[in-house]
Design a protein around this motif. Sequence first.
Motif, PDB file in Angstrom:
ATOM      1  N   ARG A  46      59.613  28.195  48.495  1.00  0.00           N
ATOM      2  CA  ARG A  46      59.135  28.268  47.123  1.00  0.00           C
ATOM      3  C   ARG A  46      57.681  27.795  47.027  1.00  0.00           C
ATOM      4  NH1 ARG A  46      62.210  29.528  43.120  1.00  0.00           N
ATOM      5  NH2 ARG A  46      64.116  29.132  44.251  1.00  0.00           N
ATOM      6  N   ARG A  51      46.862  27.436  48.555  1.00  0.00           N
ATOM      7  CA  ARG A  51      47.842  28.377  49.107  1.00  0.00           C
ATOM      8  C   ARG A  51      47.104  29.323  50.061  1.00  0.00           C
ATOM      9  NH1 ARG A  51      51.994  29.080  45.048  1.00  0.00           N
ATOM     10  NH2 ARG A  51      52.280  27.008  44.182  1.00  0.00           N
ATOM     11  N   THR A  92      45.130  33.138  47.179  1.00  0.00           N
ATOM     12  CA  THR A  92      44.821  32.815  45.788  1.00  0.00           C
ATOM     13  C   THR A  92      44.307  34.073  45.109  1.00  0.00           C
ATOM     14  OG1 THR A  92      44.180  30.571  46.410  1.00  0.00           O
ATOM     15  CG2 THR A  92      43.472  31.334  44.239  1.00  0.00           C
ATOM     16  N   ALA A 106      49.035  31.834  44.757  1.00  0.00           N
ATOM     17  CA  ALA A 106      48.643  31.203  43.497  1.00  0.00           C
ATOM     18  C   ALA A 106      47.901  32.248  42.667  1.00  0.00           C
ATOM     19  CB  ALA A 106      47.735  30.013  43.760  1.00  0.00           C
ATOM     20  N   ARG A 164      46.443  28.171  35.873  1.00  0.00           N
ATOM     21  CA  ARG A 164      47.372  28.715  36.854  1.00  0.00           C
ATOM     22  C   ARG A 164      48.539  29.333  36.128  1.00  0.00           C
ATOM     23  NH1 ARG A 164      48.143  26.832  42.848  1.00  0.00           N
ATOM     24  NH2 ARG A 164      46.055  26.058  43.199  1.00  0.00           N
ATOM     25  N   VAL A 165      48.852  30.562  36.435  1.00  0.00           N
ATOM     26  CA  VAL A 165      49.959  31.226  35.753  1.00  0.00           C
ATOM     27  C   VAL A 165      50.954  31.759  36.777  1.00  0.00           C
ATOM     28  CG1 VAL A 165      48.565  31.881  33.744  1.00  0.00           C
ATOM     29  CG2 VAL A 165      48.717  33.446  35.698  1.00  0.00           C
ATOM     30  N   GLY A 166      52.167  31.989  36.300  1.00  0.00           N
ATOM     31  CA  GLY A 166      53.186  32.631  37.124  1.00  0.00           C
ATOM     32  C   GLY A 166      53.014  34.139  37.052  1.00  0.00           C
ATOM     33  N   TYR A 167      53.744  34.848  37.882  1.00  0.00           N
ATOM     34  CA  TYR A 167      53.629  36.308  37.946  1.00  0.00           C
ATOM     35  C   TYR A 167      53.837  36.959  36.587  1.00  0.00           C
ATOM     36  CZ  TYR A 167      54.442  41.118  39.384  1.00  0.00           C
ATOM     37  OH  TYR A 167      54.367  42.470  39.509  1.00  0.00           O
ATOM     38  N   ASP A 168      54.905  36.570  35.889  1.00  0.00           N
ATOM     39  CA  ASP A 168      55.246  37.240  34.625  1.00  0.00           C
ATOM     40  C   ASP A 168      54.213  37.014  33.538  1.00  0.00           C
ATOM     41  OD1 ASP A 168      57.802  38.397  35.364  1.00  0.00           O
ATOM     42  OD2 ASP A 168      58.435  36.320  35.610  1.00  0.00           O
ATOM     43  N   GLU A 169      53.485  35.919  33.640  1.00  0.00           N
ATOM     44  CA  GLU A 169      52.486  35.555  32.633  1.00  0.00           C
ATOM     45  C   GLU A 169      51.122  36.177  32.914  1.00  0.00           C
ATOM     46  OE1 GLU A 169      51.618  31.206  30.981  1.00  0.00           O
ATOM     47  OE2 GLU A 169      52.571  31.276  32.954  1.00  0.00           O
ATOM     48  N   ALA A 170      50.912  36.614  34.154  1.00  0.00           N
ATOM     49  CA  ALA A 170      49.580  37.095  34.542  1.00  0.00           C
ATOM     50  C   ALA A 170      49.203  38.324  33.709  1.00  0.00           C
ATOM     51  CB  ALA A 170      49.564  37.434  36.027  1.00  0.00           C
TER      52      ALA A 170
END
Length: 252
Positions: free
Chosen positions: A7, A53, A56, A213, A224-230
């Motif tokens: 993760r 990571r 990025t 990231a 920093r955002v997660g995939y769904d938020e990008a």
Amino acid sequence: MTPGVSRAGYRGAVGGRFVRAVRLAPDAPAAGYPYDLPAVRALAGPRGLVLDRPVTFLVGENGSGKSTLVEALAVATGFNPEGGSRSFRFATRATESDLGRHLVVSRAPGAPRNGFFLRAESYYNVASEIERLGVGGYGGTSPHERSHGEAFLDLVTHRFGPRGLYLLDEPEAALSVRGAMAVLARLHELAGQGSQFVVATHSPVLLALPGAAIVQLEEAGPRRVGYDEALPVEATRRFLADPARALRQLLD
Ligand SMILES: Nc1ncnc2c1ncn2[C@@H]1O[C@H](COP(=O)(O)OP(=O)(O)O)[C@@H](O)[C@H]1O
Ligand SMILES: [Mg+2]
């Protein structure tokens, strides 16, 4: 979960492999281009832009400064501002900002064995330089005799390798959706072999890379955002969920 990926990222990866962070030098100008761009605000503060990571991604609206940032990072880490590997020294027209000279780069111990800086706009000049230096390491065909997408796939397949530092500006510009999927798989493989990538992108496909990231450059500051938020993912999903409705909103 993808094999080899926890993760938190790639097994054994502690932070960016070659570049751990980049921040504005204390003597950097406080205003004017490019110092007032959202992307450059990501470099302010005591830690600046943390690259912890193997991969990025930088996302943000057109004009948020992604290209400016990737180019400055390239200059600060020893690449030719016009693109290519570290040995490329050709110059056609100096358009880079002076940001690269006002960055403090925190490096991890150990130098990259390989590297490449891909600019979004000027692959033609890089292709000419590859042709001049010899196409052996690039799949054997001159990039001028391949389509833009084919040439880019040659580059990531044959020229990129383990333990490299790769700075890519909108690599999807040349690629079909399937091409982007192929590049996603190759980036994943190289990240697992000790390479580090910083990639400015609008591609919802590339952004799905496990363990990456995503830094979103917003007016209010970087986040920093997660995939769904990008942004590219969210906007593409919204469009595809109901193209007719999206068109009514756009065209009425
Ligand atoms: N040489 C320059 N002088 C002044 N402004 C510039 C220069 N180059 C780019 N800009 C501006 O900086 C902003 C960021 O550009 P860029 O880094 O290319 O954004 P992005 O890659 O995120 O779309 C744009 O609004 C652009 O107009
Ligand atoms: Mg750009």
